[in-house]
Design an enzyme around this catalytic site. Structure first.
Site, short mmCIF file in Angstrom:
data_model
loop_
_atom_site.label_atom_id
_atom_site.label_comp_id
_atom_site.label_asym_id
_atom_site.label_seq_id
_atom_site.Cartn_x
_atom_site.Cartn_y
_atom_site.Cartn_z
N TYR A 20 13.49 -1.89 7.42
CA TYR A 20 12.75 -1.26 8.46
C TYR A 20 11.32 -2.12 8.92
O TYR A 20 11.13 -2.02 10.33
CB TYR A 20 11.86 0.25 8.16
N SER A 68 5.95 0.64 15.26
CA SER A 68 5.35 1.51 14.16
C SER A 68 4.08 0.54 13.75
O SER A 68 3.78 -0.52 14.21
CB SER A 68 6.28 1.51 13.13
#
Length: 257
Positions: free
Chosen positions: A152, A139
């Site tokens: 995350y 990401s």
């Protein structure tokens, strides 16, 4: 190198980015193994749809990516793994001092540790075949940070480190290992965050998308799932044979800031 007849195992692939990559691979003649933890009729229907539309072999295999044993069994059950796409992921948002331990553990297990297990199980298949491609979906948050997403962001940074390490360990072999780092893609995972964000900021949907979600994405548009699929296919091509151990940002300029 033509990809026709090779087999790709794609974790977390019954929706969103994973499913988009599965379709992209299938259109190149790659047999695909879909995965989630649900094992419902709809999961098998998706595999059947891909098979019918593209003519490749498509199967669904249930495996809980929070369980290391099941991660490894997924690869073994596939019987072949030329291409491994580690895509499974979940999200939870809270300040560090309020972050539930169970949520932290689940995010690290599914978003990071699962990739360790699948890579470990897939490498023997790739070595036996004399060719392999590993693509980890990280990401923009694997390269930068934001508040309230500690688990995350830790997991996605970890995926980048795991990618580099696995690439160095396979550098003398015809195996490449890379990470794709998307910005915001309008997946079910992102879609699920919108209602809570609307409440938090007292904004409507469009305001949340433009002023919160895409605030750090200079292009001010979501990354398309099909774009991620295309990049995954490229990373499996002969042209990408010397691309290994790196990250490819697909974030509308986010990490250029």
């Amino acid at each position: 190198m033509k990809l026709q007849g090779k087999t790709a195992v794609i974790t977390g692939s019954t929706s969103g980015i994973g499913l988009g990559i599965a379709w992209a691979m299938a259109h190149e003649g790659v047999n695909v193994i879909l995965n989630s933890f649900t094992d419902c009729d709809e999961d098998h229907d998706i595999a059947n749809e891909i098979e019918f539309a593209t003519g490749v072999r498509a199967r669904y295999i249930k495996a809980d990516m929070a369980n290391g044993k099941e991660c490894r069994e997924l690869i073994q059950s596939a019987s072949a793994c030329d291409i491994l796409i580690n895509n499974a992921g979940i999200q939870y948002v809270a300040p560090i001092d309020e972050f539930p331990v169970d949520n932290w553990n689940a995010i690290i297990a599914i978003n990071l540790t699962s990739a360790f297990h699948t890579i470990a199980a897939a490498l023997p298949f790739m070595r036996k075949a004399g060719w392999g491609r590993i693509i980890n979906i990280s990401s923009a948050h694997g390269l930068t940070a934001s508040p309230f997403k500690s688990a995350y962001i830790s997991a996605k940074h970890g995926i980048v480190g795991l990618t580099k390490t696995a690439a160095l360990e396979t550098a003398l072999e015809p195996i490449t290992v890379n990470a794709i780092c998307p910005g915001y893609v309008l997946t079910p995972l992102v879609e699920a965050q919108i209602p809570d964000t609307m409440k938090e900021y007292a904004m409507d949907r469009e305001e949340v998308i433009e002023r919160v979600m895409l605030a750090r994405q200079p292009s001010k548009t979501f990354v398309e799932i099909e774009e991620i699929g295309g990049i995954a296919v490229f990373l499996c091509s002969t042209a990408a044979s010397q691309i290994t151990g790196t990250t490819i940002s697909v974030d509308g300029g986010w990490t250029a800031l």
